[in-house]
Motif scaffolding. Structure first.
Motif, PDB file in Angstrom:
ATOM      1  N   MET A   1       6.995  16.576 -31.749  1.00  0.00           N
ATOM      2  CA  MET A   1       6.674  15.155 -31.526  1.00  0.00           C
ATOM      3  C   MET A   1       7.840  14.251 -31.945  1.00  0.00           C
ATOM      4  O   MET A   1       8.152  13.275 -31.279  1.00  0.00           O
ATOM      5  CB  MET A   1       5.410  14.817 -32.338  1.00  0.00           C
ATOM      6  CG  MET A   1       4.789  13.503 -31.924  1.00  0.00           C
ATOM      7  SD  MET A   1       4.280  13.562 -30.189  1.00  0.00           S
ATOM      8  CE  MET A   1       4.005  11.850 -29.875  1.00  0.00           C
TER       9      MET A   1
ATOM     10  N   ILE B   1      10.522  14.267 -29.315  1.00  0.00           N
ATOM     11  CA  ILE B   1      10.192  13.389 -28.180  1.00  0.00           C
ATOM     12  C   ILE B   1      10.489  11.937 -28.539  1.00  0.00           C
ATOM     13  O   ILE B   1      11.075  11.179 -27.751  1.00  0.00           O
ATOM     14  CB  ILE B   1       8.705  13.560 -27.773  1.00  0.00           C
ATOM     15  CG1 ILE B   1       8.506  14.966 -27.191  1.00  0.00           C
ATOM     16  CG2 ILE B   1       8.292  12.515 -26.743  1.00  0.00           C
ATOM     17  CD1 ILE B   1       7.075  15.309 -26.914  1.00  0.00           C
TER      18      ILE B   1
ATOM     19  N   LEU C   1      14.131  11.410 -28.425  1.00  0.00           N
ATOM     20  CA  LEU C   1      14.612  11.316 -27.037  1.00  0.00           C
ATOM     21  C   LEU C   1      14.267   9.962 -26.418  1.00  0.00           C
ATOM     22  O   LEU C   1      15.085   9.346 -25.717  1.00  0.00           O
ATOM     23  CB  LEU C   1      13.976  12.428 -26.193  1.00  0.00           C
ATOM     24  CG  LEU C   1      14.688  13.777 -26.254  1.00  0.00           C
ATOM     25  CD1 LEU C   1      13.817  14.854 -25.633  1.00  0.00           C
ATOM     26  CD2 LEU C   1      16.028  13.696 -25.526  1.00  0.00           C
ATOM     27  N   LEU C   2      13.058   9.516 -26.691  1.00  0.00           N
ATOM     28  CA  LEU C   2      12.624   8.219 -26.161  1.00  0.00           C
ATOM     29  C   LEU C   2      13.512   7.091 -26.668  1.00  0.00           C
ATOM     30  O   LEU C   2      13.919   6.210 -25.906  1.00  0.00           O
ATOM     31  CB  LEU C   2      11.176   7.935 -26.545  1.00  0.00           C
ATOM     32  CG  LEU C   2      10.123   8.550 -25.622  1.00  0.00           C
ATOM     33  CD1 LEU C   2       8.733   8.371 -26.205  1.00  0.00           C
ATOM     34  CD2 LEU C   2      10.195   7.952 -24.234  1.00  0.00           C
TER      35      LEU C   2
ATOM     36  N   LEU D   1      16.773   7.164 -24.895  1.00  0.00           N
ATOM     37  CA  LEU D   1      16.628   6.630 -23.535  1.00  0.00           C
ATOM     38  C   LEU D   1      16.576   5.108 -23.523  1.00  0.00           C
ATOM     39  O   LEU D   1      17.194   4.455 -22.682  1.00  0.00           O
ATOM     40  CB  LEU D   1      15.361   7.194 -22.891  1.00  0.00           C
ATOM     41  CG  LEU D   1      15.514   8.583 -22.287  1.00  0.00           C
ATOM     42  CD1 LEU D   1      14.167   9.164 -21.934  1.00  0.00           C
ATOM     43  CD2 LEU D   1      16.419   8.515 -21.065  1.00  0.00           C
TER      44      LEU D   1
ATOM     45  N   ILE E   1      19.124   2.637 -21.560  1.00  0.00           N
ATOM     46  CA  ILE E   1      18.690   1.615 -20.599  1.00  0.00           C
ATOM     47  C   ILE E   1      19.210   0.245 -21.003  1.00  0.00           C
ATOM     48  O   ILE E   1      19.665  -0.542 -20.173  1.00  0.00           O
ATOM     49  CB  ILE E   1      17.148   1.625 -20.458  1.00  0.00           C
ATOM     50  CG1 ILE E   1      16.709   2.936 -19.792  1.00  0.00           C
ATOM     51  CG2 ILE E   1      16.664   0.437 -19.645  1.00  0.00           C
ATOM     52  CD1 ILE E   1      15.242   3.226 -19.929  1.00  0.00           C
TER      53      ILE E   1
END
Lengths: 321, 70
Positions: free
Chosen positions: A1, A4, A7-8, A11, A15
């Motif tokens: 978890m 993740i 990684l989020l 990202l 962006i």
């Protein structure tokens, strides 16, 4: 978890970075051309080197950022019509006229100073160089690909020499004597320029005639009598413009908007053309100046060795006659 | 396995979002290039037209300034 989540986060950061990059490009259109806004018609340039100011005498000065002047805004505006041979010819003839006028005034000033017993050697050297610049202007062919570069370079040389001449005289004379000389010189009527003036007026009429036809094409209506009256001298440029304005203002709103947009687009295209030329010419401007000065120095020495006199007359193999 | 699918889906959604933003951004520029130059309210004054027509011609008294010798 946790992976993740990591990684989020990565990202989200990516962006954000790409959004910043996109926002940075917002000042340019997809071709990389300047974006012209409505209010200033695109008078701003991307390149800080070409944002110049001028003093009332038309001298180039350094811009507020301390960058050395290269090509001033006035010259950039003059280039706008040089995307066709007739426009280039008009600008070259106008430059020839301006240099001829200054040469005659300079010669007069030297004669006055010599009569007063001053040493005018340095002034005469400046005039000699100016005569060579004039020869170069007269030898420039308006239809050549480099006519814009020649115009920009030679105009810059003429301005520089004019300033040098003025500064040299200021150093020679007291303020009172300088003012007296200035009044005497400024009252001079340069008759030699009358022929050039007529030639320029003639070319401007031809240019404006072409513009009327372009305008008629945009408007979609023609009035040949206006063209004839203008060419015959029965109508001035101001009257001609006023008549065309009346013609357009009587049209339907949609048609008027379309004509306005087409005219604006054409103006922006011309400004873009001038801006691109200026940016390109600003790149190795100083190098070209040094080359020209060296070249003129060699020609001057060659002329002296052959015992040739100087000639600022109009006998020349002029490409823009 | 579920986590991998979730991650791939998330990446796809982000990639699509970035592409869509880029396309919309470019199209707005193209639209700007092609739009007319008439003011938003659509009302042109006689002066607006007159100014544009003025700039279309060269005045016969137009001269190049290189400064005064004295």
């Amino acid at each position: 978890m946790k992976k993740i989540l990591g990684l989020l986060l990565a990202l989200v950061l990516m962006i954000s970075a790409s959004s910043l990059a996109l926002a940075d490009e917002a000042g340019e259109n997809p071709d990389g051309d300047l974006e012209f806004d409505e209010e200033n018609d695109g008078n701003e340039t991307e390149n800080p080197e070409v944002n110049k100011t001028e003093d009332p005498d038309g001298n180039e000065t350094d811009d507020p950022d301390g960058n050395e002047s290269v090509i001033d805004d006035e010259t950039e505006e003059e280039i706008e019509i040089m995307n066709n041979t007739l426009g280039a010819e008009i600008r070259l003839l106008q430059l020839e006229k301006a240099i001829t006028k200054n040469l005659i005034k300079g010669e007069r000033a030297v004669a006055v100073l010599q009569a007063m017993g001053y040493n005018t050697t340095s002034l005469e050297m400046i005039l000699d160089e100016m005569r060579l610049v004039l020869e170069d202007v007269q030898a420039t062919n308006a239809s050549d690909n480099d006519s814009v570069q020649q115009f920009v370079d030679l105009k810059s040389d003429a301005k520089k020499l004019t300033k040098e001449f003025r500064d040299t005289i200021k150093n020679l004379l007291s303020d009172v004597k300088y003012r007296e000389l200035k009044e005497q010189i400024q009252e001079m009527v340069i008759e030699q320029n009358l022929n050039l003036s007529k030639k320029i007026q003639n070319r401007i009429k031809q240019f404006n005639r072409n513009q009327i036809h372009r305008l008629y094409w945009i408007i979609g209506e023609e009035n040949e009598s206006l063209v004839n009256d203008y060419l015959n001298g029965n109508m001035s440029t101001v009257e001609l413009k006023s008549q065309i304005c009346k013609m357009v203002n009587m049209m339907m709103k949609e048609k008027k908007n379309q004509i306005f947009s087409d005219l604006k687009k054409e103006k922006i295209n011309n400004k873009n053309y001038a801006n691109e030329e200026v940016e390109e010419l600003a790149l190795n401007f100083e190098q070209r100046r040094q080359n020209r000065e060296q070249n003129r120095s060699n020609r001057g020495q060659h002329g002296n060795n052959n015992g040739n006199g100087n000639n600022n007359g109009n006998g020349h193999g002029n490409g823009h006659q | 396995m579920d986590k991998k699918i979730f991650l791939i889906s998330l990446l796809l959604i982000i990639a699509i979002a970035v592409t869509a933003t880029y396309v919309v951004y470019n199209q707005s520029f193209l639209a700007e290039d092609q739009e007319n130059y008439v003011p938003d309210d659509g009302d042109l004054t006689d002066q607006d037209i007159s100014d544009e027509i003025d700039d279309f011609f060269i005045s016969e008294g137009d001269e190049i300034e290189i400064g005064e010798m004295v």
